[in-house]
Design a protein around this motif. Structure first.
Motif, PDB file in Angstrom:
ATOM      1  N   GLY A  33      99.835  -7.733 100.131  1.00 16.45           N
ATOM      2  CA  GLY A  33     101.192  -7.221 100.262  1.00 16.45           C
ATOM      3  C   GLY A  33     101.975  -8.094 101.221  1.00 16.45           C
ATOM      4  O   GLY A  33     101.427  -8.599 102.193  1.00 16.45           O
ATOM      5  N   PHE A  35     105.454  -8.452 103.651  1.00 17.42           N
ATOM      6  CA  PHE A  35     106.436  -7.651 104.364  1.00 17.42           C
ATOM      7  C   PHE A  35     107.398  -8.564 105.118  1.00 17.42           C
ATOM      8  O   PHE A  35     107.045  -9.665 105.515  1.00 17.42           O
ATOM      9  CB  PHE A  35     105.753  -6.775 105.428  1.00 17.42           C
ATOM     10  CG  PHE A  35     104.748  -5.803 104.891  1.00 17.42           C
ATOM     11  CD1 PHE A  35     103.478  -6.228 104.505  1.00 17.42           C
ATOM     12  CD2 PHE A  35     105.052  -4.461 104.799  1.00 17.42           C
ATOM     13  CE1 PHE A  35     102.548  -5.331 104.029  1.00 17.42           C
ATOM     14  CE2 PHE A  35     104.120  -3.560 104.331  1.00 17.42           C
ATOM     15  CZ  PHE A  35     102.877  -3.985 103.946  1.00 17.42           C
ATOM     16  N   TYR A  50     109.208  -4.774 101.240  1.00 15.83           N
ATOM     17  CA  TYR A  50     107.805  -4.955 100.880  1.00 15.83           C
ATOM     18  C   TYR A  50     107.685  -5.455  99.436  1.00 15.83           C
ATOM     19  O   TYR A  50     108.446  -5.020  98.557  1.00 15.83           O
ATOM     20  CB  TYR A  50     107.057  -3.631 101.015  1.00 15.83           C
ATOM     21  CG  TYR A  50     105.679  -3.629 100.376  1.00 15.83           C
ATOM     22  CD1 TYR A  50     105.467  -3.053  99.121  1.00 15.83           C
ATOM     23  CD2 TYR A  50     104.606  -4.220 101.027  1.00 15.83           C
ATOM     24  CE1 TYR A  50     104.207  -3.069  98.534  1.00 15.83           C
ATOM     25  CE2 TYR A  50     103.349  -4.231 100.443  1.00 15.83           C
ATOM     26  CZ  TYR A  50     103.160  -3.658  99.202  1.00 15.83           C
ATOM     27  OH  TYR A  50     101.918  -3.681  98.622  1.00 15.83           O
ATOM     28  N   THR A  95      99.451  -8.232 104.308  1.00 12.87           N
ATOM     29  CA  THR A  95      98.170  -7.546 104.273  1.00 12.87           C
ATOM     30  C   THR A  95      97.391  -8.113 103.105  1.00 12.87           C
ATOM     31  O   THR A  95      97.963  -8.568 102.126  1.00 12.87           O
ATOM     32  CB  THR A  95      98.323  -6.033 104.069  1.00 12.87           C
ATOM     33  OG1 THR A  95      99.088  -5.796 102.885  1.00 12.87           O
ATOM     34  CG2 THR A  95      99.002  -5.386 105.246  1.00 12.87           C
ATOM     35  N   LEU A 103      96.935  -6.892 108.692  1.00 14.08           N
ATOM     36  CA  LEU A 103      98.338  -7.311 108.696  1.00 14.08           C
ATOM     37  C   LEU A 103      98.469  -8.483 109.636  1.00 14.08           C
ATOM     38  O   LEU A 103      98.255  -8.364 110.833  1.00 14.08           O
ATOM     39  CB  LEU A 103      99.227  -6.154 109.163  1.00 14.08           C
ATOM     40  CG  LEU A 103     100.727  -6.386 109.155  1.00 14.08           C
ATOM     41  CD1 LEU A 103     101.238  -6.639 107.757  1.00 14.08           C
ATOM     42  CD2 LEU A 103     101.450  -5.200 109.769  1.00 14.08           C
TER      43      LEU A 103
END
Lengths: 115, 116
Positions: A33, A35, A50, A95, A103
């Motif tokens: 992921g 961010f 995100y 992540t 993270l």
């Protein structure tokens, strides 16, 4: 190893113009992921946007959009119609491995919006 | 929703003393809480991950006996900097995750520690 790279230590943009903050990432995990966070001088980390690795479309949140180019492993943040209040540090983060704990942050880009 | 608080927001202490920082999830249950440290003009570095009711997992290079983490409930985690020294002066930020699904961590406002 996983890594986030932000190559722009500082950026200037004129008020009301758009600006792109660069972010490239490196991971061998297929599930990750991406961010973007904003950190004003007060210090709090403000979540902006995100993008999941399996998301087909680029994420958008108001004036923020994420230009996700998977093949290039880039996840640039585009801020449209910049405002004076956008002046802050911006961190790209990732992540990986399907875990919320992993993270990792880039070094950040300091954005200054000029009136 | 998803508000995380930290207390205190700033603290100044003498070298050799211990300082406790609290991190609370105000409107949700946080299965997992994270502690980060941020030196001036640098990025956030993860120090440790804590799950409610179990021992924290520390990142490489972080002294677990110096940075004591307790995650006693689903809404509270504490970080105690023991025998603080000037080099421990930093901005400490916690985050909390529901842990059930999704990847979002909700960050606290941070605590600025200055050790004289």
């Amino acid at each position: 190893a996983q890594k986030i790279t932000q190559t722009q230590p500082g950026m200037f943009v004129q008020e009301k113009e758009a600006v792109t903050l660069d972010c490239t990432y490196d991971t061998s995990d297929p599930s990750y992921g991406l961010f973007w966070y904003k950190q004003p001088s007060s210090g709090e980390m403000i979540f902006l946007i995100y993008q999941g690795s399996y998301d087909q479309q680029n994420a958008t949140e108001g004036r923020y959009s994420l230009n996700f180019q998977k093949a290039r492993k880039s996840a640039n943040l585009v801020i449209s119609a910049s405002q004076l209040g956008d002046s802050a540090m911006y961190f790209c983060a990732m992540t990986y491995g399907g875990s919320q704990g992993n993270l990792i942050f880039g070094k950040g880009t300091k954005l200054s919006v000029k009136p | 929703g998803a508000v995380v608080s930290q207390h205190p927001s700033w603290v100044i202490c003498k070298s050799g003393t211990s300082v406790k920082i609290e991190c609370r999830s105000l409107d949700f249950q946080a299965t997992t809480m994270f502690w980060y440290r941020q030196f001036p003009k640098q990025s956030l570095m993860l120090m440790a991950t804590s799950n409610e009711g179990s021992k924290a997992t520390y990142e490489q290079g972080v002294e677990k006996d110096k940075f004591l983490i307790n995650h006693a409930s689903l809404t509270l985690s504490t970080l105690t900097v023991t025998s603080a020294h000037p080099e421990d002066s930093s901005f400490y930020i916690c985050s909390a995750s529901r842990g059930a699904s999704g990847d979002e961590q909700f960050f606290g406002p941070g605590t600025r520690l200055t050790v004289l």
